[in-house]
Design a protein around this motif. Structure first.
Motif, mmCIF file in Angstrom:
data_model
loop_
_atom_site.group_PDB
_atom_site.id
_atom_site.type_symbol
_atom_site.label_atom_id
_atom_site.label_comp_id
_atom_site.label_asym_id
_atom_site.label_seq_id
_atom_site.Cartn_x
_atom_site.Cartn_y
_atom_site.Cartn_z
ATOM 1 N N ALA A 1 0.633 -0.670 0.155
ATOM 2 C CA ALA A 1 -0.257 -0.011 0.057
ATOM 3 C C ALA A 1 0.570 1.067 0.130
ATOM 4 C CB ALA A 1 -1.133 -0.086 1.162
ATOM 5 N N PHE A 2 2.253 1.294 0.732
ATOM 6 C CA PHE A 2 2.564 1.851 0.739
ATOM 7 C C PHE A 2 3.676 2.606 -0.492
ATOM 8 C CE2 PHE A 2 7.281 4.671 1.561
ATOM 9 C CZ PHE A 2 6.911 5.167 2.287
ATOM 10 N N VAL A 3 3.607 1.730 -1.352
ATOM 11 C CA VAL A 3 5.151 1.418 -2.287
ATOM 12 C C VAL A 3 3.333 2.124 -4.040
ATOM 13 C CG1 VAL A 3 5.894 0.764 -4.573
ATOM 14 C CG2 VAL A 3 6.193 0.179 -2.421
ATOM 15 N N THR A 4 2.560 1.724 -3.574
ATOM 16 C CA THR A 4 1.338 2.206 -4.155
ATOM 17 C C THR A 4 0.886 3.774 -4.291
ATOM 18 O OG1 THR A 4 0.841 -0.148 -4.332
ATOM 19 C CG2 THR A 4 -0.911 1.938 -5.679
ATOM 20 N N SER A 5 1.025 3.905 -2.762
ATOM 21 C CA SER A 5 0.467 5.459 -2.645
ATOM 22 C C SER A 5 1.366 6.859 -3.564
ATOM 23 C CB SER A 5 0.770 5.364 -1.164
ATOM 24 O OG SER A 5 1.569 5.569 -0.659
ATOM 25 N N LYS A 6 3.185 5.857 -2.981
ATOM 26 C CA LYS A 6 4.251 7.062 -3.684
ATOM 27 C C LYS A 6 4.246 6.836 -4.935
ATOM 28 C CE LYS A 6 6.336 7.668 0.362
ATOM 29 N NZ LYS A 6 6.727 9.222 0.920
ATOM 30 N N VAL A 7 4.294 5.498 -5.950
ATOM 31 C CA VAL A 7 4.340 5.535 -7.011
ATOM 32 C C VAL A 7 2.506 6.611 -8.006
ATOM 33 C CG1 VAL A 7 3.432 3.774 -9.659
ATOM 34 C CG2 VAL A 7 5.308 3.360 -7.142
ATOM 35 N N ALA B 1 1.905 8.704 -6.640
ATOM 36 C CA ALA B 1 1.802 10.458 -5.846
ATOM 37 C C ALA B 1 2.765 11.017 -7.068
ATOM 38 C CB ALA B 1 2.555 10.536 -4.459
ATOM 39 N N ALA B 2 3.736 10.040 -7.471
ATOM 40 C CA ALA B 2 4.299 10.347 -8.748
ATOM 41 C C ALA B 2 4.349 11.017 -9.914
ATOM 42 C CB ALA B 2 5.996 9.441 -8.503
ATOM 43 N N MET B 3 2.869 9.643 -9.988
ATOM 44 C CA MET B 3 2.568 9.516 -11.540
ATOM 45 C C MET B 3 2.118 10.621 -11.669
ATOM 46 S SD MET B 3 1.812 5.491 -12.518
ATOM 47 C CE MET B 3 1.398 6.311 -13.961
ATOM 48 N N ALA B 4 0.891 11.708 -10.729
ATOM 49 C CA ALA B 4 0.346 12.483 -10.335
ATOM 50 C C ALA B 4 1.168 14.086 -10.685
ATOM 51 C CB ALA B 4 -0.492 12.134 -8.879
ATOM 52 N N LYS B 5 2.167 13.593 -10.338
ATOM 53 C CA LYS B 5 3.270 15.164 -10.130
ATOM 54 C C LYS B 5 3.400 15.196 -11.806
ATOM 55 C CE LYS B 5 4.636 15.845 -5.404
ATOM 56 N NZ LYS B 5 5.983 15.352 -5.065
ATOM 57 N N ASN B 6 3.803 13.432 -12.176
ATOM 58 C CA ASN B 6 4.755 13.463 -14.039
ATOM 59 C C ASN B 6 3.791 12.309 -14.512
ATOM 60 O OD1 ASN B 6 5.829 13.524 -15.650
ATOM 61 N ND2 ASN B 6 7.827 11.996 -15.212
ATOM 62 N N PRO B 7 3.009 12.569 -15.663
ATOM 63 C CA PRO B 7 1.864 11.770 -15.511
ATOM 64 C C PRO B 7 2.379 10.706 -17.620
ATOM 65 C CG PRO B 7 0.719 13.303 -15.827
ATOM 66 C CD PRO B 7 2.318 13.930 -15.620
ATOM 67 N N VAL C 1 11.069 4.826 -8.432
ATOM 68 C CA VAL C 1 10.213 5.311 -7.650
ATOM 69 C C VAL C 1 9.624 4.246 -6.815
ATOM 70 C CG1 VAL C 1 8.091 6.526 -6.793
ATOM 71 C CG2 VAL C 1 9.424 7.011 -9.056
ATOM 72 N N SER C 2 9.505 3.133 -6.741
ATOM 73 C CA SER C 2 8.710 1.969 -6.636
ATOM 74 C C SER C 2 10.268 1.586 -5.595
ATOM 75 C CB SER C 2 8.375 0.866 -7.716
ATOM 76 O OG SER C 2 7.155 -0.700 -6.894
ATOM 77 N N ALA C 3 11.053 0.985 -5.943
ATOM 78 C CA ALA C 3 12.174 0.646 -5.127
ATOM 79 C C ALA C 3 12.816 1.632 -3.918
ATOM 80 C CB ALA C 3 13.356 0.058 -6.355
ATOM 81 N N GLN C 4 13.015 2.572 -4.211
ATOM 82 C CA GLN C 4 12.775 3.971 -3.231
ATOM 83 C C GLN C 4 11.872 3.854 -2.157
ATOM 84 O OE1 GLN C 4 14.255 7.536 -4.983
ATOM 85 N NE2 GLN C 4 14.671 8.689 -3.273
ATOM 86 N N ALA C 5 11.134 3.498 -2.825
ATOM 87 C CA ALA C 5 9.358 3.589 -1.731
ATOM 88 C C ALA C 5 9.407 2.689 -0.873
ATOM 89 C CB ALA C 5 7.974 3.699 -2.490
ATOM 90 N N GLU C 6 9.940 1.127 -1.640
ATOM 91 C CA GLU C 6 10.024 -0.121 -1.114
ATOM 92 C C GLU C 6 11.284 0.162 -0.063
ATOM 93 O OE1 GLU C 6 10.706 -4.955 -1.487
ATOM 94 O OE2 GLU C 6 10.311 -3.198 -3.603
#
Length: 242
Positions: free
Chosen positions: A197-203, A205-211, A221-226
């Motif tokens: 859930a944490f990784v999904t939310s980070k991804v 959020a990142a995609m919202a900033k840069n579609p 982004v996923s690896a860093q969030a993990e």
């Protein structure tokens, strides 16, 4: 070569003084062999004491390293040595999984430290300064002296991502013990779901900033969030086992 010259010069000088009967010839040859013996001895002494014929050469190497925990947990493990921290020994792997971990050197010539970076992968940067012969002439002259490539100083900089958790070997052992326990299994199961859930939310959020994010960027982004989530989990467990 200078070792051989010293040995041969001593033998030749002795032979001249003992076995040559003609006075003038004995003086001439004894002087020549004496000069060879004294000169080679002095040259060898200067090489050992003042590194004559040598120069300092500095090299830097960089290699990818992994956590010595043999897991995906972002851990920077070290063994405290002394009080200053300059002699601490850092433990790491050079492969994702390995039985015996590597460690930084513990001697008077080596200094090791951690540097926190914004990268997602840890690496070890080693800078060494060594004595080497200036050219092939000196290399041949002082062959077998054991002075070539003598270490002057070494600096190990372990560059870890900022989300990594620095902990001692004792703390790492306690963390491993908890992870293998029944309670640890439950915590890991809960953490797995929370982590996704944490990784999904980070991804998201990142995609919202840069579609227009590429697949590679999403993976980074996923690896860093993990890693960030795992670091938070480790810190929470460490608070409980202190």
């Amino acid at each position: 070569m200078v070792i051989i010259l010293t040995f041969m010069g001593a033998l030749a000088f002795f032979a001249c003084m003992m076995f040559i009967r003609q006075k003038n010839l004995r003086i001439i040859l004894a002087t020549l062999t004496g000069i060879i013996f004294v000169g080679s001895t002095l040259s060898m002494t200067l090489n050992y004491s003042h590194h004559f014929g040598m120069q300092k050469v500095t090299t830097t190497t960089t290699k990818r390293i992994y956590s010595a925990s043999n897991s995906s947990m972002p851990l920077a493990i070290y063994q405290p040595v002394g009080k200053s921290g300059r002699d601490d020994v850092y433990i790491y792997n050079t492969k994702v999984k390995q039985k015996t971990p590597n460690h930084t050197q513990a001697n008077e010539y080596t200094t090791s430290r951690i540097k926190w970076t914004n990268d997602t992968t840890p690496q070890l940067v080693t800078t060494e300064t060594r004595w080497q012969y200036r050219n092939n002439f000196y290399k041949v002259l002082y062959a077998w002296s054991g002075m070539d490539n003598t270490l002057v100083k070494r600096t190990n900089v372990l560059e870890y991502p900022r989300m990594y958790v620095k902990l001692t070997t004792n703390q790492a052992a306690k963390l491993t013990k908890v992870a293998k326990s029944a309670t640890g299994a439950q915590l890991q199961a809960q953490a797995a779901e929370q982590g996704r859930a944490f990784v999904t939310s980070k991804v998201q959020a990142a995609m919202a900033k840069n579609p227009n994010m590429t697949a590679k960027q999403i993976q980074e982004v996923s690896a860093q969030a993990e890693q960030e989530f795992q670091a938070q989990s480790v810190k929470q467990i460490l608070k409980q086992i202190k």
